[in-house]
Write an enzyme that holds these catalytic residues in place. Structure first.
Site, mmCIF file in Angstrom:
data_model
loop_
_atom_site.group_PDB
_atom_site.id
_atom_site.type_symbol
_atom_site.label_atom_id
_atom_site.label_comp_id
_atom_site.label_asym_id
_atom_site.label_seq_id
_atom_site.Cartn_x
_atom_site.Cartn_y
_atom_site.Cartn_z
ATOM 1 N N LYS A 99 -3.631 30.532 5.828
ATOM 2 C CA LYS A 99 -4.196 31.883 5.850
ATOM 3 C C LYS A 99 -4.808 32.097 7.210
ATOM 4 C CE LYS A 99 -5.739 35.665 3.867
ATOM 5 N NZ LYS A 99 -4.906 36.413 4.832
ATOM 6 N N GLN A 120 -9.542 28.223 12.166
ATOM 7 C CA GLN A 120 -9.392 28.922 10.884
ATOM 8 C C GLN A 120 -9.444 27.936 9.718
ATOM 9 O OE1 GLN A 120 -8.388 32.512 11.219
ATOM 10 N NE2 GLN A 120 -9.223 32.615 9.163
ATOM 11 N N LYS A 123 -13.082 27.315 9.037
ATOM 12 C CA LYS A 123 -13.699 28.564 8.587
ATOM 13 C C LYS A 123 -13.328 28.848 7.135
ATOM 14 C CE LYS A 123 -12.976 31.951 11.327
ATOM 15 N NZ LYS A 123 -12.484 33.142 12.055
ATOM 16 N N LYS A 135 -2.404 30.800 11.919
ATOM 17 C CA LYS A 135 -2.599 31.952 12.814
ATOM 18 C C LYS A 135 -1.248 32.281 13.420
ATOM 19 C CE LYS A 135 -5.910 34.617 14.464
ATOM 20 N NZ LYS A 135 -7.170 35.072 13.842
ATOM 21 N N GLY A 174 -4.624 40.732 9.703
ATOM 22 C CA GLY A 174 -4.718 41.337 11.037
ATOM 23 C C GLY A 174 -5.595 40.515 11.967
ATOM 24 N N ASP A 175 -5.594 40.879 13.232
ATOM 25 C CA ASP A 175 -6.487 40.297 14.249
ATOM 26 C C ASP A 175 -6.426 41.280 15.421
ATOM 27 O OD1 ASP A 175 -8.107 37.772 14.973
ATOM 28 O OD2 ASP A 175 -6.805 37.955 16.709
ATOM 29 N N THR A 218 -15.744 41.544 8.330
ATOM 30 C CA THR A 218 -16.063 40.563 9.385
ATOM 31 C C THR A 218 -17.361 40.947 10.093
ATOM 32 O OG1 THR A 218 -13.699 40.205 9.696
ATOM 33 C CG2 THR A 218 -15.162 39.367 11.404
ATOM 34 N N ASN A 249 -12.554 46.570 15.663
ATOM 35 C CA ASN A 249 -12.940 46.488 14.256
ATOM 36 C C ASN A 249 -14.240 45.699 14.054
ATOM 37 O OD1 ASN A 249 -12.698 44.623 11.652
ATOM 38 N ND2 ASN A 249 -11.826 46.615 11.212
HETATM 39 P P1 NDP Z 1 -9.638 44.690 17.861
HETATM 40 O O1 NDP Z 1 -8.272 44.672 18.425
HETATM 41 O O2 NDP Z 1 -10.006 45.697 16.844
HETATM 42 O O3 NDP Z 1 -10.709 44.799 19.064
HETATM 43 C C1 NDP Z 1 -10.749 43.853 20.089
HETATM 44 C C2 NDP Z 1 -11.807 44.289 21.082
HETATM 45 O O4 NDP Z 1 -11.998 43.248 22.037
HETATM 46 C C3 NDP Z 1 -11.407 45.522 21.863
HETATM 47 O O5 NDP Z 1 -12.568 46.217 22.229
HETATM 48 C C4 NDP Z 1 -10.746 44.902 23.102
HETATM 49 O O6 NDP Z 1 -10.754 45.726 24.245
HETATM 50 C C5 NDP Z 1 -11.615 43.715 23.340
HETATM 51 N N1 NDP Z 1 -10.865 42.670 24.031
HETATM 52 C C6 NDP Z 1 -9.682 42.130 23.644
HETATM 53 N N2 NDP Z 1 -9.264 41.236 24.549
HETATM 54 C C7 NDP Z 1 -10.207 41.240 25.520
HETATM 55 C C8 NDP Z 1 -10.361 40.529 26.736
HETATM 56 N N3 NDP Z 1 -9.450 39.628 27.134
HETATM 57 N N4 NDP Z 1 -11.472 40.763 27.483
HETATM 58 C C9 NDP Z 1 -12.404 41.667 27.085
HETATM 59 N N5 NDP Z 1 -12.304 42.376 25.954
HETATM 60 C C10 NDP Z 1 -11.227 42.155 25.185
HETATM 61 O O7 NDP Z 1 -9.893 43.193 17.329
HETATM 62 P P2 NDP Z 1 -10.958 42.683 16.283
HETATM 63 O O8 NDP Z 1 -12.208 43.456 16.401
HETATM 64 O O9 NDP Z 1 -10.282 42.579 14.975
HETATM 65 O O10 NDP Z 1 -11.179 41.177 16.769
HETATM 66 C C11 NDP Z 1 -12.186 40.830 17.736
HETATM 67 C C12 NDP Z 1 -12.457 39.344 17.662
HETATM 68 O O11 NDP Z 1 -12.879 38.998 16.324
HETATM 69 C C13 NDP Z 1 -11.270 38.422 17.944
HETATM 70 O O12 NDP Z 1 -11.746 37.224 18.556
HETATM 71 C C14 NDP Z 1 -10.751 38.097 16.552
HETATM 72 O O13 NDP Z 1 -10.011 36.873 16.536
HETATM 73 C C15 NDP Z 1 -12.071 37.950 15.831
HETATM 74 N N6 NDP Z 1 -11.971 38.079 14.367
HETATM 75 C C16 NDP Z 1 -11.480 39.214 13.788
HETATM 76 C C17 NDP Z 1 -11.437 39.322 12.415
HETATM 77 C C18 NDP Z 1 -11.038 40.588 11.732
HETATM 78 O O14 NDP Z 1 -11.234 40.669 10.512
HETATM 79 N N7 NDP Z 1 -10.524 41.584 12.423
HETATM 80 C C19 NDP Z 1 -11.820 38.189 11.556
HETATM 81 C C20 NDP Z 1 -12.423 37.082 12.251
HETATM 82 C C21 NDP Z 1 -12.453 37.038 13.617
HETATM 83 P P3 NDP Z 1 -9.383 46.452 24.716
HETATM 84 O O15 NDP Z 1 -9.213 47.620 23.808
HETATM 85 O O16 NDP Z 1 -9.644 46.823 26.136
HETATM 86 O O17 NDP Z 1 -8.287 45.420 24.570
#
Ligand code: NDP
Length: 457
Positions: A99, A120, A123, A135, A174-175, A218, A249
């Protein structure tokens, strides 16, 4: 049955073990970093536990069950053929089906997905739900693509991925770059190819088997974890100033929950830079960010044009120098280094809860621990998302949908349970709670004990 056993960890120290990991995974810096972070704690824990040594459990967990890599061909709106690389890393299914999310981002490579699948595994074990670790993703950049291009990409990606997943085999979610829309495209293609409706993906739309509160889980969960940590020092989140990175997100829902609990969020960011709003990014402003940034894929710099008093800091600047009480990195891996950590400590930050996966590099982690900050690693604090995904799997199996109030309570209970497990294994003799150690050991122990039960497989 007497098995002939040899031991690696009997004969090598941490550095020797890590040399082997580095040799077997050349150039995979993120994966090696993630293994080291866990091994630093596990080596102490297993020192006197001969059964784990004999079965070489650590070495086995640090070797994914399998890594699938495949070509993804699709046609863009100009009729040109484009080629990307897709992956699924199935790290460990000792306690349940693999997962873990799917990430679409140009930076995606095998090392990043192996680190994420490894993390993961621990976690998912911490949530208490029966889920293994995996993943996946592709080096596809969704930015600037039309909806039709994204649909064609998702369909092509699933045309290979469907062979490797299943409701009892591997259940992606998603991620970064993959939200409900992309999950919908992929689920539709899976259903079409297999002619089966099954809970093979989570994060689905509510109309076709999705769970309430999955989008919020999250970010909300990471704030609940933060709240639990600050309570151990007799405090709460009312009146705290919070610095948050990201604007997707996780970041927007973390900001929402902190605000609801009486805190003031003053920053958000994206890959171009961060905005600082000293007046606070209240609920209406957060909704604006969700509408303009998360859903319409705008840029966070537009916030400073929209709201008076806010400033945008470009050149990929990060928000860690803005003074705060609590910080939540919610964007991506390695976005907070040792120097950033020292700046946060110097400015009086007393608690950090990670929404992203491995956002703090190893040096930063040591700075936080040395300063005895309340510091929660993502594998503990951001587990709320996968926990609700696990609940979505249960609802799909039962063919029913649970009420929002039930799910909110379950999310709270699961985050409380993870916090308790971190206290159990992370409390040190001077009463400081090392949440990294607590999370690593609690997660490891559950997976390791299941693996012991299976013998050598
Ligand atoms: P989103 O795609 O919704 O948002 C990602 C955010 O991070 C955007 O603001 C993006 O900016 C920014 N970002 C991405 N890459 C970079 C980078 N290299 N440098 C700076 N900013 C960056 O993703 P999520 O919110 O879902 O995920 C964010 C983090 O949380 C990740 O590490 C993910 O693995 C982790 N996570 C997410 C979960 C979930 O349920 N969604 C669960 C557990 C962990 P831009 O638009 O400019 O790319």
């Amino acid at each position: 049955m007497q098995m002939h056993r040899t031991s690696v960890t009997d004969h090598v120290d941490l550095e020797g073990f890590m040399e082997g990991v580095a040799r077997r995974n050349p150039g995979q810096s993120e994966f090696i970093q993630a293994v080291r972070e866990v091994a630093e704690d596990i080596f102490d824990f297993i020192e006197d536990k001969v059964e784990y040594h004999e079965a070489q459990i650590l070495r086995r967990i640090a070797e994914p069950d399998r890594v699938v890599s495949f070509r993804v061909c699709w046609e863009d709106d100009n009729g040109s053929i484009r080629v990307n690389r897709g992956y699924r890393v199935q790290n460990n299914n000792a306690i349940g089906p693999y997962k873990g999310g799917i990430r679409f981002h140009p930076s995606v490579n095998e090392s990043i997905l192996k680190f994420l699948a490894f993390e993961q595994t621990f976690k998912n074990a911490l949530t208490g739900l029966p889920m293994g670790g995996g993943k996946g993703g592709a080096n596809f950049n969704p930015k600037g693509k039309s909806v039709n291009e994204i649909m064609r990409f998702c369909q092509s990606f699933m045309t290979e991925l469907y062979r490797h997943i299943g409701a009892n085999v591997d259940v992606p979610a998603g991620d970064i770059g993959v939200g409900a829309r992309e999950i919908g495209f992929m689920f539709g293609q899976y259903k079409r190819i297999t002619n089966a409706w099954e809970g093979v993906l989570t994060g689905k739309g509510l109309e076709y088997g999705g769970s309430l509160i999955r989008p919020e889980a999250t970010g909300y969960g990471a704030v609940y974890f933060l709240e639990n940590m600050v309570k151990t020092r007799g405090r709460d989140l009312a009146g705290v100033t919070a610095v948050i990175s990201g604007s997707g997100n996780v970041a927007t829902h973390a900001a929402e929950k902190i605000t609801q609990l009486g805190g003031k969020v003053v920053t958000l960011s994206d890959s171009e830079g961060f905005i600082h709003d000293p007046d606070g990014i209240g609920l209406e402003k957060i909704q604006w960010v969700k509408d303009h940034k998360t859903h319409r894929r705008g840029r966070i710099s537009q916030y400073a044009e929209e709201f008076k008093g806010a400033t945008f800091h470009g050149d990929r600047a990060r928000p860690w120098a803005v003074p705060c009480d609590v910080a939540m990195p919610c964007a991506t891996q390695n976005e907070l280094n040792g120097e950033d950590a020292r700046t946060l400590v110097k400015n009086g930050c007393f608690a950090v809860s990670e929404g992203a996966n491995m956002p703090t590099d190893l040096e930063g982690v040591h700075v936080f621990k040395d300063a005895q900050l309340l510091y929660a690693p993502g594998k503990a604090s951001n587990a709320g998302g996968v926990a609700v995904s696990g609940l979505e799997m249960s609802q799909n199996s039962e063919r029913r949908s649970w009420k929002e109030s039930e799910l909110q309570q379950l999310l709270r209970d699961i985050m409380d349970g993870i916090h308790d497990r971190c206290l159990e294994y992370g409390r040190k003799s001077d009463d400081y709670v090392d949440y990294v150690k607590g999370a690593n050991i609690a997660g490891f122990k559950k997976v390791a004990d299941a693996m012991l039960a299976f013998g050598v497989v």
